[in-house]
Write a protein that holds these residues in place. Structure first.
Motif, PDB file in Angstrom:
ATOM      1  N   ALA A  53       5.504  62.049   5.992  1.00 17.04           N
ATOM      2  CA  ALA A  53       4.371  61.360   6.425  1.00 17.04           C
ATOM      3  C   ALA A  53       2.909  61.357   7.150  1.00 17.04           C
ATOM      4  CB  ALA A  53       4.544  62.736   8.045  1.00 17.04           C
ATOM      5  N   ASP A  54       2.618  62.140   5.714  1.00 15.12           N
ATOM      6  CA  ASP A  54       1.009  61.724   5.872  1.00 15.12           C
ATOM      7  C   ASP A  54       1.457  60.693   4.642  1.00 15.12           C
ATOM      8  OD1 ASP A  54      -1.154  62.264   4.986  1.00 15.12           O
ATOM      9  OD2 ASP A  54      -1.232  64.535   4.023  1.00 15.12           O
ATOM     10  N   LEU A  55       1.867  59.992   3.569  1.00 10.61           N
ATOM     11  CA  LEU A  55       1.872  58.282   3.468  1.00 10.61           C
ATOM     12  C   LEU A  55       2.206  57.634   4.072  1.00 10.61           C
ATOM     13  CD1 LEU A  55       0.854  58.005   1.076  1.00 10.61           C
ATOM     14  CD2 LEU A  55       3.579  58.219  -0.201  1.00 10.61           C
ATOM     15  N   LEU A  56       2.902  57.644   5.372  1.00  7.85           N
ATOM     16  CA  LEU A  56       3.500  56.655   5.930  1.00  7.85           C
ATOM     17  C   LEU A  56       2.393  56.501   7.194  1.00  7.85           C
ATOM     18  CD1 LEU A  56       7.317  57.629   7.368  1.00  7.85           C
ATOM     19  CD2 LEU A  56       6.208  55.871   5.598  1.00  7.85           C
ATOM     20  N   ALA A  57       1.549  57.501   7.617  1.00  2.00           N
ATOM     21  CA  ALA A  57       0.254  57.615   7.943  1.00  2.00           C
ATOM     22  C   ALA A  57      -0.796  56.851   7.362  1.00  2.00           C
ATOM     23  CB  ALA A  57       0.590  58.477   8.545  1.00  2.00           C
ATOM     24  N   ALA A  58      -1.035  57.495   6.269  1.00  2.41           N
ATOM     25  CA  ALA A  58      -1.932  56.940   5.361  1.00  2.41           C
ATOM     26  C   ALA A  58      -1.777  55.060   4.509  1.00  2.41           C
ATOM     27  CB  ALA A  58      -1.913  57.554   4.273  1.00  2.41           C
ATOM     28  N   VAL A  59      -0.496  54.659   5.182  1.00  7.32           N
ATOM     29  CA  VAL A  59      -0.600  53.258   4.620  1.00  7.32           C
ATOM     30  C   VAL A  59      -0.232  52.157   5.859  1.00  7.32           C
ATOM     31  CG1 VAL A  59       0.242  53.746   2.760  1.00  7.32           C
ATOM     32  CG2 VAL A  59       2.237  53.510   3.906  1.00  7.32           C
ATOM     33  N   GLY A  60       0.052  52.773   6.737  1.00  2.00           N
ATOM     34  CA  GLY A  60      -0.360  52.321   7.998  1.00  2.00           C
ATOM     35  C   GLY A  60       1.384  51.907   8.778  1.00  2.00           C
ATOM     36  N   VAL A  61       1.977  53.136   8.226  1.00  5.70           N
ATOM     37  CA  VAL A  61       4.119  52.578   8.588  1.00  5.70           C
ATOM     38  C   VAL A  61       4.078  53.141  10.366  1.00  5.70           C
ATOM     39  CG1 VAL A  61       5.758  52.771   8.388  1.00  5.70           C
ATOM     40  CG2 VAL A  61       4.838  52.441   6.378  1.00  5.70           C
ATOM     41  N   LEU A  62       3.086  54.366  10.543  1.00  2.00           N
ATOM     42  CA  LEU A  62       3.077  55.028  12.002  1.00  2.00           C
ATOM     43  C   LEU A  62       2.833  54.243  12.858  1.00  2.00           C
ATOM     44  CD1 LEU A  62       3.284  58.208  11.268  1.00  2.00           C
ATOM     45  CD2 LEU A  62       5.071  57.414  10.890  1.00  2.00           C
ATOM     46  N   GLY A  63       1.638  53.826  12.529  1.00  2.00           N
ATOM     47  CA  GLY A  63       1.015  52.340  13.718  1.00  2.00           C
ATOM     48  C   GLY A  63       2.123  51.239  13.674  1.00  2.00           C
ATOM     49  N   GLY A  64       2.205  50.800  11.889  1.00  4.50           N
ATOM     50  CA  GLY A  64       3.028  50.031  13.421  1.00  4.50           C
ATOM     51  C   GLY A  64       4.425  50.274  13.774  1.00  4.50           C
ATOM     52  N   LEU A  65       5.162  51.139  13.303  1.00  6.18           N
ATOM     53  CA  LEU A  65       5.951  51.845  14.874  1.00  6.18           C
ATOM     54  C   LEU A  65       5.502  51.775  15.941  1.00  6.18           C
ATOM     55  CD1 LEU A  65       7.811  54.297  12.182  1.00  6.18           C
ATOM     56  CD2 LEU A  65       8.715  52.283  12.941  1.00  6.18           C
ATOM     57  N   ALA A  66       4.480  52.123  15.900  1.00  5.84           N
ATOM     58  CA  ALA A  66       3.869  53.006  17.217  1.00  5.84           C
ATOM     59  C   ALA A  66       3.569  50.898  17.738  1.00  5.84           C
ATOM     60  CB  ALA A  66       2.349  52.863  18.034  1.00  5.84           C
ATOM     61  N   VAL A  67       3.447  50.393  17.117  1.00  8.67           N
ATOM     62  CA  VAL A  67       3.142  48.559  17.377  1.00  8.67           C
ATOM     63  C   VAL A  67       4.729  48.696  18.037  1.00  8.67           C
ATOM     64  CG1 VAL A  67       2.656  46.501  16.875  1.00  8.67           C
ATOM     65  CG2 VAL A  67       1.180  48.281  16.124  1.00  8.67           C
ATOM     66  N   ALA A  68       5.327  48.789  17.495  1.00  6.57           N
ATOM     67  CA  ALA A  68       6.292  47.761  17.824  1.00  6.57           C
ATOM     68  C   ALA A  68       7.123  49.135  18.768  1.00  6.57           C
ATOM     69  CB  ALA A  68       7.614  48.215  16.721  1.00  6.57           C
ATOM     70  N   ALA A  69       7.108  49.672  18.838  1.00  9.56           N
ATOM     71  CA  ALA A  69       7.574  50.538  20.430  1.00  9.56           C
ATOM     72  C   ALA A  69       6.791  50.270  21.323  1.00  9.56           C
ATOM     73  CB  ALA A  69       6.989  51.709  19.937  1.00  9.56           C
ATOM     74  N   THR A  70       5.072  49.601  21.141  1.00  6.37           N
ATOM     75  CA  THR A  70       4.662  48.991  22.658  1.00  6.37           C
ATOM     76  C   THR A  70       5.142  47.824  22.766  1.00  6.37           C
ATOM     77  OG1 THR A  70       2.658  50.081  21.654  1.00  6.37           O
ATOM     78  CG2 THR A  70       2.717  48.196  23.440  1.00  6.37           C
ATOM     79  N   ALA A  71       5.993  46.832  22.082  1.00  9.61           N
ATOM     80  CA  ALA A  71       6.581  46.105  21.776  1.00  9.61           C
ATOM     81  C   ALA A  71       7.691  45.872  22.249  1.00  9.61           C
ATOM     82  CB  ALA A  71       6.517  45.259  21.265  1.00  9.61           C
ATOM     83  N   VAL A  72       8.388  46.595  22.667  1.00 13.63           N
ATOM     84  CA  VAL A  72       9.473  46.602  23.061  1.00 13.63           C
ATOM     85  C   VAL A  72       9.768  48.203  24.452  1.00 13.63           C
ATOM     86  CG1 VAL A  72      10.662  46.208  21.360  1.00 13.63           C
ATOM     87  CG2 VAL A  72      10.011  48.613  22.035  1.00 13.63           C
ATOM     88  N   ALA A  73       7.651  48.195  25.297  1.00 11.17           N
ATOM     89  CA  ALA A  73       7.515  48.570  26.080  1.00 11.17           C
ATOM     90  C   ALA A  73       7.829  50.249  26.260  1.00 11.17           C
ATOM     91  CB  ALA A  73       8.771  47.816  27.620  1.00 11.17           C
ATOM     92  N   GLU A  74       8.300  50.946  25.170  1.00 14.29           N
ATOM     93  CA  GLU A  74       8.432  51.885  25.335  1.00 14.29           C
ATOM     94  C   GLU A  74       7.083  52.800  24.739  1.00 14.29           C
ATOM     95  OE1 GLU A  74      10.512  54.273  24.598  1.00 14.29           O
ATOM     96  OE2 GLU A  74      12.178  52.310  25.210  1.00 14.29           O
ATOM     97  N   GLN A  75       6.322  53.084  25.853  1.00 20.07           N
ATOM     98  CA  GLN A  75       4.773  53.515  26.029  1.00 20.07           C
ATOM     99  C   GLN A  75       4.797  55.154  25.156  1.00 20.07           C
ATOM    100  OE1 GLN A  75       5.045  50.247  28.143  1.00 20.07           O
ATOM    101  NE2 GLN A  75       3.777  49.263  27.470  1.00 20.07           N
ATOM    102  N   ALA A  76       5.844  55.346  26.102  1.00 19.81           N
ATOM    103  CA  ALA A  76       5.984  56.945  25.446  1.00 19.81           C
ATOM    104  C   ALA A  76       5.786  57.337  24.103  1.00 19.81           C
ATOM    105  CB  ALA A  76       6.948  57.282  26.213  1.00 19.81           C
ATOM    106  N   VAL A  77       6.196  56.430  23.868  1.00 24.16           N
ATOM    107  CA  VAL A  77       6.807  56.910  21.994  1.00 24.16           C
ATOM    108  C   VAL A  77       6.255  56.659  21.539  1.00 24.16           C
ATOM    109  CG1 VAL A  77       8.374  56.301  20.064  1.00 24.16           C
ATOM    110  CG2 VAL A  77       9.582  56.451  22.569  1.00 24.16           C
ATOM    111  N   ALA A  78       5.075  55.388  21.787  1.00 24.01           N
ATOM    112  CA  ALA A  78       3.822  55.137  21.186  1.00 24.01           C
ATOM    113  C   ALA A  78       2.497  56.079  21.325  1.00 24.01           C
ATOM    114  CB  ALA A  78       3.189  52.916  21.151  1.00 24.01           C
TER     115      ALA A  78
END
Length: 123
Positions: A53-78
């Motif tokens: 999880a630490d490495l995924l956050a460090a290279v922006g993957v968790l941010g990318g997942l948050a953007v994907a969640a936002t794009a599909v209207a899952e604001q709570a997950v994002a």
């Protein structure tokens, strides 16, 4: 939010650039984790999960997942992803580590954008 492109830049490009500027992908929270807490994480058998999880956050993957969640209207997950990464990064930055401060700023800015977008969509 008109487009997740701006959030994508904040949440993926900035953390990734900050991480790679240090000589390659590195963990952002683990070096700042107090030894007793690291010991508890290890004894609970969660060290591998923590490091991934630490490495995924460090290279922006968790941010990318948050953007994907936002794009599909899952604001709570994002919002949950952004708040978690932002809070952990702030906690690590408080210990004096500079790199997590950039992550705290990027992910907290993303959280604000997602929350504002959620408010606009409910009007």
């Amino acid at each position: 939010m008109r487009s997740p492109a701006g959030v994508l830049l904040v949440l993926v490009a900035i953390p990734t650039a900050a991480n790679l500027a240090g000589g390659g992908p590195t963990w952002i929270w683990t070096p700042s984790l107090p030894t007793p807490l690291l010991r508890l994480v290890t004894e609970a058998g969660l060290l591998d999960v923590w490091l991934v999880a630490d490495l995924l956050a460090a290279v922006g993957v968790l941010g990318g997942l948050a953007v994907a969640a936002t794009a599909v209207a899952e604001q709570a997950v994002a919002a949950t992803l952004l708040a978690l990464v932002g809070a952990l990064s702030v906690a690590a930055a408080v210990t004096g580590a500079l790199l997590p401060l950039w992550y705290a700023l990027a992910y907290t800015a993303g959280l604000v954008l997602v929350l504002r977008a959620g408010r606009r969509s409910t009007r």
